[in-house]
Motif scaffolding. Sequence first.
Motif, PDB file in Angstrom:
ATOM      1  N   LEU A 144       0.831  -1.215   0.000  1.00 19.89           N
ATOM      2  CA  LEU A 144       0.000   0.000   0.000  1.00 19.89           C
ATOM      3  C   LEU A 144       0.857   1.252   0.000  1.00 19.89           C
ATOM      4  O   LEU A 144       0.552   2.229  -0.683  1.00 19.89           O
ATOM      5  N   ASP A 145       1.948   1.206   0.801  1.00 17.73           N
ATOM      6  CA  ASP A 145       2.856   2.357   0.819  1.00 17.73           C
ATOM      7  C   ASP A 145       3.434   2.617  -0.574  1.00 17.73           C
ATOM      8  O   ASP A 145       3.501   3.750  -1.034  1.00 17.73           O
ATOM      9  N   ARG A 146       3.848   1.494  -1.246  1.00 12.81           N
ATOM     10  CA  ARG A 146       4.391   1.643  -2.599  1.00 12.81           C
ATOM     11  C   ARG A 146       3.322   2.199  -3.547  1.00 12.81           C
ATOM     12  O   ARG A 146       3.588   3.080  -4.356  1.00 12.81           O
ATOM     13  N   HIS A 147       2.105   1.661  -3.435  1.00 16.37           N
ATOM     14  CA  HIS A 147       1.012   2.127  -4.295  1.00 16.37           C
ATOM     15  C   HIS A 147       0.665   3.584  -4.000  1.00 16.37           C
ATOM     16  O   HIS A 147       0.358   4.356  -4.911  1.00 16.37           O
ATOM     17  N   GLU A 148       0.727   3.945  -2.711  1.00 19.32           N
ATOM     18  CA  GLU A 148       0.402   5.332  -2.353  1.00 19.32           C
ATOM     19  C   GLU A 148       1.407   6.294  -2.985  1.00 19.32           C
ATOM     20  O   GLU A 148       1.048   7.336  -3.518  1.00 19.32           O
ATOM     21  N   GLU A 149       2.698   5.890  -2.967  1.00 23.27           N
ATOM     22  CA  GLU A 149       3.717   6.720  -3.606  1.00 23.27           C
ATOM     23  C   GLU A 149       3.428   6.869  -5.106  1.00 23.27           C
ATOM     24  O   GLU A 149       3.530   7.953  -5.673  1.00 23.27           O
ATOM     25  N   VAL A 182       0.435   9.159  -5.588  1.00 21.90           N
ATOM     26  CA  VAL A 182       0.808  10.570  -5.408  1.00 21.90           C
ATOM     27  C   VAL A 182       1.513  11.074  -6.664  1.00 21.90           C
ATOM     28  O   VAL A 182       1.211  12.151  -7.176  1.00 21.90           O
ATOM     29  N   LYS A 183       2.435  10.253  -7.203  1.00 20.07           N
ATOM     30  CA  LYS A 183       3.146  10.651  -8.426  1.00 20.07           C
ATOM     31  C   LYS A 183       2.174  10.765  -9.599  1.00 20.07           C
ATOM     32  O   LYS A 183       2.238  11.718 -10.384  1.00 20.07           O
ATOM     33  N   LEU A 184       1.239   9.788  -9.691  1.00 23.40           N
ATOM     34  CA  LEU A 184       0.250   9.819 -10.762  1.00 23.40           C
ATOM     35  C   LEU A 184      -0.617  11.074 -10.652  1.00 23.40           C
ATOM     36  O   LEU A 184      -0.900  11.745 -11.641  1.00 23.40           O
ATOM     37  N   ARG A 185      -1.025  11.410  -9.423  1.00 22.34           N
ATOM     38  CA  ARG A 185      -1.841  12.605  -9.205  1.00 22.34           C
ATOM     39  C   ARG A 185      -1.083  13.861  -9.619  1.00 22.34           C
ATOM     40  O   ARG A 185      -1.613  14.764 -10.257  1.00 22.34           O
ATOM     41  N   GLU A 186       0.223  13.898  -9.253  1.00 25.08           N
ATOM     42  CA  GLU A 186       1.050  15.051  -9.643  1.00 25.08           C
ATOM     43  C   GLU A 186       1.152  15.150 -11.166  1.00 25.08           C
ATOM     44  O   GLU A 186       1.048  16.234 -11.739  1.00 25.08           O
ATOM     45  N   ASP A 187       1.373  13.976 -11.808  1.00 28.01           N
ATOM     46  CA  ASP A 187       1.460  13.954 -13.275  1.00 28.01           C
ATOM     47  C   ASP A 187       0.149  14.425 -13.907  1.00 28.01           C
ATOM     48  O   ASP A 187       0.152  15.173 -14.888  1.00 28.01           O
TER      49      ASP A 187
END
Length: 197
Positions: A36-41, A44-49
């Motif tokens: 989940l931590d990996r997916h959350e990262e 977050v990156k996907l949201r920023e993109d």
Amino acid sequence: MSSQLKQRFLKLLKEDEEFRYAVAGLLGLEEILKRLDRHEEQLVKLREDMNKLREDMNKLREDMNRGFELIERRISALGARWGLQTEEAFREGLKGILEKEFGVKVERWVERDKEGMVYDHPSDIEVDIAVKDGKTILIEVSSNIKASDIPIFRRKAEFYEKVTGVKADRLVIVTPYADDKALEMAKKFGIEIYTKV
């Protein structure tokens, strides 16, 4: 970890089913939390993109809108210039034909309307005048005529009469296009429209 503690732990795993499931659950939960931590990262990156993409799209849309507005302004300016040049060329052609072929004197009449009788504010009023055998015809040449242009032409005729003391025998509009309302209104006011439509 001491060897006694290890042996006890292993014994509990073998013999105590409830303990075994609790340990397995904890191990699985830890793995899930890591994932989940990996997916959350990644989220977050996907949201920023996606936010950056949205900003880029908005900027592109703004740039495209500015480009379209610029093109539209240039086309309008070109159309207006072409319309004015066409009107002037047609006016000169009409004048030449009427004068040479029919002996009609045609002139451009321009007078300052200081009181704003025609346009509700002071302005120069222009109209073409054809005179033959004592008859005066006021002629308006325009690339297109709308209903709102008809009363203006009528006021031009009234202004001409007020300034010169001469009432026009005929009011004529020459145009390649006049909308239906303009044709209807012109008929009502006794203005002749010559058009292809």
